[in-house]
Design an enzyme around this catalytic site. Structure first.
Site, mmCIF file in Angstrom:
data_model
loop_
_atom_site.group_PDB
_atom_site.id
_atom_site.type_symbol
_atom_site.label_atom_id
_atom_site.label_comp_id
_atom_site.label_asym_id
_atom_site.label_seq_id
_atom_site.Cartn_x
_atom_site.Cartn_y
_atom_site.Cartn_z
ATOM 1 N NE ARG A 154 -4.152 0.542 0.844
ATOM 2 C CZ ARG A 154 -4.942 0.323 -0.275
ATOM 3 N NH1 ARG A 154 -5.439 -0.979 -0.417
ATOM 4 N NH2 ARG A 154 -5.305 1.047 -1.133
ATOM 5 C CB CYS A 260 2.645 -0.157 9.850
ATOM 6 S SG CYS A 260 3.059 1.602 8.948
ATOM 7 N NE ARG A 327 10.907 -0.542 7.568
ATOM 8 C CZ ARG A 327 10.555 0.665 7.750
ATOM 9 N NH1 ARG A 327 10.762 1.459 8.603
ATOM 10 N NH2 ARG A 327 9.830 1.140 6.418
#
Length: 431
Positions: A154, A260, A327
């Site tokens: 994470r 992710c 992102r």
């Protein structure tokens, strides 16, 4: 065993650190000379709490080296981890150009047996492609194995996750490769799963897609909570006490972002479409997440009338706290929409910065919260940085023109904020 890490980004740097911390000799390889020079000085090129100190520790001890020399690095290491990026292409499929380049480099420069391990998140079946790319690039035949060993890190918690993982997944059909990887991870006290490469690759995608689904479910539920005047945080607490559900990823907000979840959910959906096995739940997850930020903006628009010539303070840019990763950050979507509607945007984030695009030149980036709040008609909180919750909002409210606070992360206490004079709205937590 000496270990080579190809790629020194978020996953590569963390992987290099954790093996060095476990006592192995590690080398990081990258084509970016600037990154390598910083790492040789024990400095990171991204923000991740605690990681830079451990990198510096092992650079100083000599256990962790960095290089741009492909030939020497590949020839000199038996175990090679591929940790390069796999960004989404315009059509949604994963871009494997960096995986392929690393594979071909390994094939070209290998001088004996190598165990190649893909740690990057890759589509199901990539392990077989890596084998083919290595074999095709060999100048002379050498034995090698390719295994899958996905990461479960994470952002913002990478050191904790790397040093104390909840599981280690090893995908290989070869007993020797499994034994080598188990040896590398021998000091870790957690379950170890030995499975096929395809299964390991799917475990990674399925895990991220499930977590994204939990987040999205709570975001939709928060909208219903608003209609019933029920606090979604209290609903989440009651749900999370059920061990079959658990408390993690039940926080409603602006939606998920980062490097992710968005690309991994999309890749899994695209893979399923190719096989004509539609994953309808995940397709809806993507659509809900795409529009979630508009739910809070609509509340703000209703309150303000419109955004034209309004001064809007944005608190938080990173997609989550303790990282500078922007992102797919919901804050970027909000800023883009505000600029389209002619708002004046002032931004503060303690770590993250805007990309150098012309479209953001109209945004005033502030070095202090007070600067961002100056003469603001509304505050929109986009990232739950702990520091925001510790601010003295009673004193800060004097900087604003209008006391409108829109909490995109349900971070603040609604009653407290209203008690000091703010018009406060979150996402399903106003009650």
């Amino acid at each position: 065993m000496n270990i080579l890490i190809i790629g020194t980004g978020y996953v590569g740097a963390t992987t290099a650190m954790v093996f060095a911390e476990s006592g192995w000799q590690v080398t990081g390889l990258d084509v970016d000379a600037g990154k390598i020079e910083r790492l040789r000085q024990g400095r990171l090129h991204f923000h991740e709490p605690g990681l830079e100190d451990l990198i510096a520790k092992h650079v100083s001890s000599g256990r962790l080296l960095f290089t741009t020399d492909k030939e020497t690095a590949i020839a000199g290491h038996e175990v090679i981890f591929i940790c390069v990026g796999t960004p989404s292409q315009p059509d949604g499929n994963a871009d494997l150009r960096y995986i392929r380049q690393a594979s071909e480099d390994i094939g070209h420069w290998m001088n004996g047996y190598k165990l190649v391990v893909t740690k990057s998140t890759v589509p199901i079946g990539t392990q077989e492609q890596v084998k083919a790319w290595i074999e095709a690039a060999q100048r002379q035949p050498h034995l090698f194995d390719v295994a899958s060993n996905p990461e479960f890190l994470r952002e913002g918690k990478a050191v904790e996750d790397a040093l104390r993982p909840d599981r280690i997944v090893i995908g290989t059909d070869n007993a020797k490769a499994a034994e080598q990887l188990l040896t590398l991870y021998q000091s870790f006290q957690c379950p170890r799963i030995i499975t096929t490469p395809r299964t390991a690759e799917l475990i990674k995608y399925a895990s991220n897609a499930f977590l994204a689904t939990k987040i999205t479910y709570m975001n939709e539920l928060a909208r219903l909570c608003d209609e019933f005047e029920v606090n979604v945080n209290e609903v989440a607490t009651g749900m999370g006490l059920d061990p079959r559900i658990g408390p993690s990823f039940l926080q409603a907000g602006l939606g998920y972002g980062g490097s992710c979840f968005p690309k991994d959910v999309l890749e899994l959906v695209m893979t399923a479409r190719k096989l004509q096995v539609p994953l309808r739940i995940l397709e809806e997850v993507m659509e809900v997440n795409r529009t979630q930020f508009t739910y809070l903006l609509d509340k703000a628009r209703t309150r303000l009338g419109d955004f034209a010539n309004k001064n809007i303070a944005i608190l938080g840019l990173a997609f989550k706290p303790d990282t500078n990763d922007i992102r797919e950050a919901p804050a970027l979507r909000i800023i883009h929409e505000l600029l389209l509607e002619q708002a004046n945007v002032r931004l503060f984030d303690p770590v993250a910065t805007l990309p150098a695009h012309a479209s953001y030149q109209a945004v005033t980036v502030c070095s202090l919260v007070e600067e961002a709040l100056h003469n603001a008609d509304a505050v929109i909180l986009c990232t739950e940085w702990p520091a925001f919750g510790q601010l003295d909002w009673e004193n800060l409210k004097g900087h604003l023109k209008q006391l409108n606070f829109f909490d995109g992360r349900n971070m603040m206490d609604a009653r407290l904020m209203r008690g000091i004079g703010f018009y406060y709205q979150g996402i399903g937590n106003d009650y």
